[in-house]
Design an enzyme around this catalytic site. Structure first.
Site, PDB file in Angstrom:
ATOM      1  N   ASP A  15      -2.364  23.692  -7.363  1.00 20.23           N
ATOM      2  CA  ASP A  15      -1.606  23.087  -6.345  1.00 20.23           C
ATOM      3  C   ASP A  15      -2.475  22.871  -5.210  1.00 20.23           C
ATOM      4  O   ASP A  15      -3.402  23.578  -5.050  1.00 20.23           O
ATOM      5  CB  ASP A  15      -0.396  23.984  -6.231  1.00 20.23           C
ATOM      6  CG  ASP A  15       0.634  23.239  -5.221  1.00 20.23           C
ATOM      7  OD1 ASP A  15       0.431  21.886  -5.120  1.00 20.23           O
ATOM      8  OD2 ASP A  15       1.615  23.914  -4.532  1.00 20.23           O
ATOM      9  N   ASN A  63       7.977  16.164 -10.408  1.00 15.89           N
ATOM     10  CA  ASN A  63       7.017  15.312  -9.812  1.00 15.89           C
ATOM     11  C   ASN A  63       7.420  13.780  -9.895  1.00 15.89           C
ATOM     12  O   ASN A  63       6.645  13.005  -9.429  1.00 15.89           O
ATOM     13  CB  ASN A  63       5.383  15.767 -10.236  1.00 15.89           C
ATOM     14  CG  ASN A  63       5.209  16.875  -9.875  1.00 15.89           C
ATOM     15  OD1 ASN A  63       4.272  17.631 -10.331  1.00 15.89           O
ATOM     16  ND2 ASN A  63       5.298  17.507  -8.416  1.00 15.89           N
TER      17      ASN A  63
HETATM   18  C1  IPE Z   1       4.078  22.394  -8.854  1.00  9.71           C
HETATM   19  O1  IPE Z   1       3.297  22.119  -7.817  1.00  9.71           O
HETATM   20  C2  IPE Z   1       3.471  21.387 -10.169  1.00  9.71           C
HETATM   21  C3  IPE Z   1       2.018  21.150 -10.200  1.00  9.71           C
HETATM   22  C4  IPE Z   1       1.151  21.824  -9.944  1.00  9.71           C
HETATM   23  C5  IPE Z   1       1.690  20.154 -11.305  1.00  9.71           C
HETATM   24  P1  IPE Z   1       4.352  21.321  -6.743  1.00  9.71           P
HETATM   25  O2  IPE Z   1       3.473  20.923  -5.518  1.00  9.71           O
HETATM   26  O3  IPE Z   1       4.830  20.038  -7.421  1.00  9.71           O
HETATM   27  O4  IPE Z   1       5.543  22.041  -6.411  1.00  9.71           O
HETATM   28  P2  IPE Z   1       6.296  22.298  -4.940  1.00  9.71           P
HETATM   29  O5  IPE Z   1       6.945  21.256  -4.822  1.00  9.71           O
HETATM   30  O6  IPE Z   1       5.387  22.991  -3.833  1.00  9.71           O
HETATM   31  O7  IPE Z   1       7.280  23.470  -5.409  1.00  9.71           O
HETATM   32  C1  IPE Z   2      -1.071  19.584  -7.127  1.00 14.05           C
HETATM   33  O1  IPE Z   2      -1.357  19.166  -5.556  1.00 14.05           O
HETATM   34  C2  IPE Z   2      -1.016  18.387  -8.080  1.00 14.05           C
HETATM   35  C3  IPE Z   2       0.144  17.736  -8.590  1.00 14.05           C
HETATM   36  C4  IPE Z   2       1.491  18.496  -8.421  1.00 14.05           C
HETATM   37  C5  IPE Z   2       0.399  16.931  -9.385  1.00 14.05           C
HETATM   38  P1  IPE Z   2       0.023  18.300  -4.943  1.00 14.05           P
HETATM   39  O2  IPE Z   2      -0.160  16.981  -5.242  1.00 14.05           O
HETATM   40  O3  IPE Z   2       1.223  19.050  -5.075  1.00 14.05           O
HETATM   41  O4  IPE Z   2      -0.867  18.695  -3.606  1.00 14.05           O
HETATM   42  P2  IPE Z   2      -0.073  19.390  -2.289  1.00 14.05           P
HETATM   43  O5  IPE Z   2       0.736  20.591  -2.745  1.00 14.05           O
HETATM   44  O6  IPE Z   2       0.851  18.296  -1.579  1.00 14.05           O
HETATM   45  O7  IPE Z   2      -1.262  19.863  -1.131  1.00 14.05           O
HETATM   46 MG    MG Z   3       2.164  20.680  -4.361  1.00 15.17          MG
END
Ligand code: IPE
Ligand code: IPE
Ligand code: MG
Length: 228
Positions: A15, A63
């Site tokens: 993340d 997502n």
């Molecule tokens: C969890 O991260 C999913 C992945 C890392 C693929 P998100 O960024 O989607 O989760 P939330 O929304 O912060 O809970």
């Molecule tokens: C994790 O990074 C990757 C996926 C969830 C696909 P994020 O895209 O959630 O990045 P932040 O949490 O918005 O920084």
């Molecule tokens: Mg994230």
């Protein structure tokens, strides 16, 4: 110093790509690109260290609710990245397993990904599980429906385990989440019942080998009790 206990199975919620990019005034996809490089480096490190199982959360069921442009950029990046990395995974004897509802993927991406999975499925080195369109609750509902359709009653833990996407993979010993978020976000709900958690503020694109070793070192110092 006591010898470091290496976890048999590490799971990672990768993340913070978006915030990493934002901090640099770059588009979110720039963060995902560097995040893909970090993923490849992490697979290499874990395989070199003799980790038996590595599971990464690459794209959650939730997502799909992101901006369609970000979703399609991610699809393109992930499938191209995995296809490009195949020869290296062959050299490293990595077995690939995709966990999630792949039916939601566009056919061209699904075909590209599952054909790599197929070709690597009989390897005997580290097992790499990539969670794509994955949700822990959806995984459980799917397992229950499969059992129901077989007319199963008196369902056991083993029945459920055998019908999860992760069937055959042992539970993770260590679950790492980067980017300073302290939540599970629908990741491996069943499998992480007794996992150790490690949280770091480091954004995923900056999670290098030194950071990975810190997580393993922290795990190594823990006493696991399993309720005993
Ligand atoms: C969890 O991260 C999913 C992945 C890392 C693929 P998100 O960024 O989607 O989760 P939330 O929304 O912060 O809970
Ligand atoms: C994790 O990074 C990757 C996926 C969830 C696909 P994020 O895209 O959630 O990045 P932040 O949490 O918005 O920084
Ligand atoms: Mg994230």
């Amino acid at each position: 110093m006591a010898e470091t206990r290496i976890p048999r199975h590490i799971a990672i919620i990768m993340d913070g790509n978006g915030r990493w990019a934002k901090k640099r005034l770059l588009p979110r996809t720039a963060g995902h690109k560097v995040g893909l490089d970090t993923f490849v480096d992490t697979v290499d490190s874990c395989s070199d260290m003799g980790i038996e199982y590595l599971t990464v959360y690459a794209f959650s069921a939730e997502n799909w609710n992101r901006d369609p442009l970000e979703v399609s950029a991610l699809m393109e990046l992930m499938s191209r990245g995995i296809v490009k990395y195949e020869p290296e995974m062959v050299r490293k004897n990595i077995r690939l397993k995709l966990l999630g509802d792949l039916d939601r993927f566009e056919k061209k991406y699904r075909d590209a990904l599952t054909s790599v999975e197929e070709r690597l499925s009989n390897n005997s080195g580290m097992t790499l599980c990539i969670c794509l369109s994955y949700g822990g609750r959806q995984e459980l509902v799917n397992a229950f429906n499969r059992l129901a359709s077989q007319g199963k009653t008196n369902i056991t833990e083993a029945d459920i385990e055998q019908n999860l996407y992760s069937a055959g993979v042992p539970d993770p010993d260590l679950v790492i989440r980067t980017s300073g978020e302290y939540r599970i976000s629908n990741f491996l709900l069943w499998q992480s019942a007794y996992s150790e958690y490690y949280f770091t503020d480091v954004y995923w694109p900056d999670f290098d080998k030194a950071e990975l070793l810190k997580a393993i070192e922290s795990y190594s110092k823990r006493e696991r009790r399993f309720g005993r």
